[in-house]
Write an enzyme that holds these catalytic residues in place. Structure first.
Site, mmCIF file in Angstrom:
data_model
loop_
_atom_site.group_PDB
_atom_site.id
_atom_site.type_symbol
_atom_site.label_atom_id
_atom_site.label_comp_id
_atom_site.label_asym_id
_atom_site.label_seq_id
_atom_site.Cartn_x
_atom_site.Cartn_y
_atom_site.Cartn_z
ATOM 1 N N ASP A 198 -1.157 2.725 -4.870
ATOM 2 C CA ASP A 198 -0.214 2.580 -3.758
ATOM 3 C C ASP A 198 -0.385 1.204 -3.131
ATOM 4 O O ASP A 198 -1.451 0.597 -3.190
ATOM 5 C CB ASP A 198 -0.380 3.697 -2.734
ATOM 6 N N GLU B 201 2.165 5.667 2.734
ATOM 7 C CA GLU B 201 1.890 6.047 4.122
ATOM 8 C C GLU B 201 3.143 6.587 4.815
ATOM 9 O O GLU B 201 3.052 7.229 5.852
ATOM 10 C CB GLU B 201 1.341 4.852 4.903
#
EC number: 3.5.1.47
Length: 376
Positions: free
Chosen positions: A67, A126
């Protein structure tokens, strides 16, 4: 400075929010552009990337996800290479995750294996969530892997340690936003108004009973409110209030039950306080559920073939949208020890860079084993 350390520090300087990772994508592309092009195939997806390292005679595609987004946190690490973006920070270790992926790519471009290796640089972990739309993309349909893995830094474990478990690793998570609207008025005449500060306070208290009285005691759930806003000034009764929080459960069934109970209590609040209310669950992440056989194989491989300390950990209430990928593709996720005195999402998170080399070594060994068919 070691190349991987430089990469991590460069990435640490440019944290960006979900689907705004333009500088990050450009940096990754620039670095990948210095590697031998004949073994690489790169495709952009939104602000992320798909990077294929071509195998010599591929029978399968093995994937690794990293990520790439940061968090809206003002950095307080004291690093010389601290964030150049005010109010933004890589406070969840995604700078580490990207650097490790680049280190693995670097190795396999020069040391080809039989099977194709696919690296996903995924935006918006997130929020608002990049894994599910990336999974549904046309590129993923074309290059859909047979296996996928990912890691997440763990401040509480020392460098040289990994931790994971077969089955449930991370919880189901959902954001929770509740907006209340009543009637404002003068503080001296409360009987002429509907006070949403009082209503919000009552609702927070009521919602604490959901976990204690509506969830099986042998299951686990969390409802946490991190922010409440309402009103304008001290002598005006608040017409509006907003509660912002999160729900975490260890089962899909409990998530459904918790939401059902929240909705019932909010309906009761509307009647009791003569107000209107709306609920928004925002981003929702599927549980991270590790494939049993693959996880056990990986743990045994790490114990036997590396110096890594392997810990069988408990499940955690942490959320990770990688769970959507594991729901469709066999694989697993694991914690990587980075030995920081400050935890994830903390403004002073300081993971030790020695963990980068340890992770690259571990995953290169494992992919050599998997991608050359030695586990078959």
């Amino acid at each position: 400075m070691h190349l991987l350390s430089k990469i991590r520090q460069d990435l640490h300087r440019i944290p960006e929010l979900g689907f705004q990772e333009f500088k990050t994508q450009a940096y990754l592309l620039e670095h990948l552009g210095h590697l031998p092009a004949e073994r690489l195939e790169i495709k952009k997806w939104k602000t992320g990337l798909f990077v294929k390292v071509k195998g010599t005679a591929p029978l399968k595609t093995l994937a690794y996800r990293a990520d790439i987004d940061g968090l809206p946190i003002r950095e307080e690490t004291g690093y010389e290479f601290k964030s150049h973006h005010p109010e933004l920070m890589h406070a969840c270790g995604h700078d580490f995750h990207m650097t490790i992926a680049l280190g693995i790519i670097q190795y396999f471009v020069k040391h080809p294996v039989r099977d194709d290796l696919l690296f996903l640089f995924q935006p918006a972990e997130e929020g608002p969530g990049g894994a599910e739309p990336m999974l549904r993309s046309e590129i993923m349909k074309e290059w859909k892997p047979d296996f996928i893995t990912a890691l997440h830094i763990a401040p509480e474990y020392p460098v040289g340690t990994i931790a994971t478990r077969p089955g449930l690793l991370f919880a189901n998570t959902s954001e929770l936003f509740i907006d209340l609207k009543g009637k404002g008025g003068h503080a001296a005449y409360p009987h002429t108004a509907q006070d949403m500060i009082v209503a919000a306070a009552s609702l927070v208290t009521q919602l604490q009973t959901v976990v204690s009285r509506n969830v099986d005691p042998l299951d686990s759930a969390v409802i946490t409110f991190g922010k409440i806003t309402g009103g304008t000034v001290q002598n005006i009764i608040a017409e509006n209030a907003r509660l912002e929080g999160t729900i975490r459960t260890l089962s899909v069934e409990s998530m459904d039950k918790v939401k059902e109970r929240i909705e019932a209590l909010v309906r009761g609040l509307e009647v009791g306080y003569s107000c209107s209310a709306s609920i928004d669950y925002g981003s929702m992440y599927h549980q991270v559920y590790n494939h049993h056989e693959l996880t056990e194989e990986f743990m045994e491989f790490a114990k036997v073939n590396t110096d890594t300390e392997v810990v069988l950990c408990r499940e955690a209430m942490t959320g990770e949208d990688f769970g959507y990928m594991l729901d469709e593709i066999p694989g697993f996720m694991f914690w990587l020890g980075v030995d920081s005195p400050f935890g994830l999402h903390h403004s002073k998170l300081q993971p030790k860079e020695e963990a980068i080399g340890a992770a690259v070594d571990l995953m290169c060994r494992y992919f050599l084993y998997k991608a050359n068919g030695l586990s078959e």
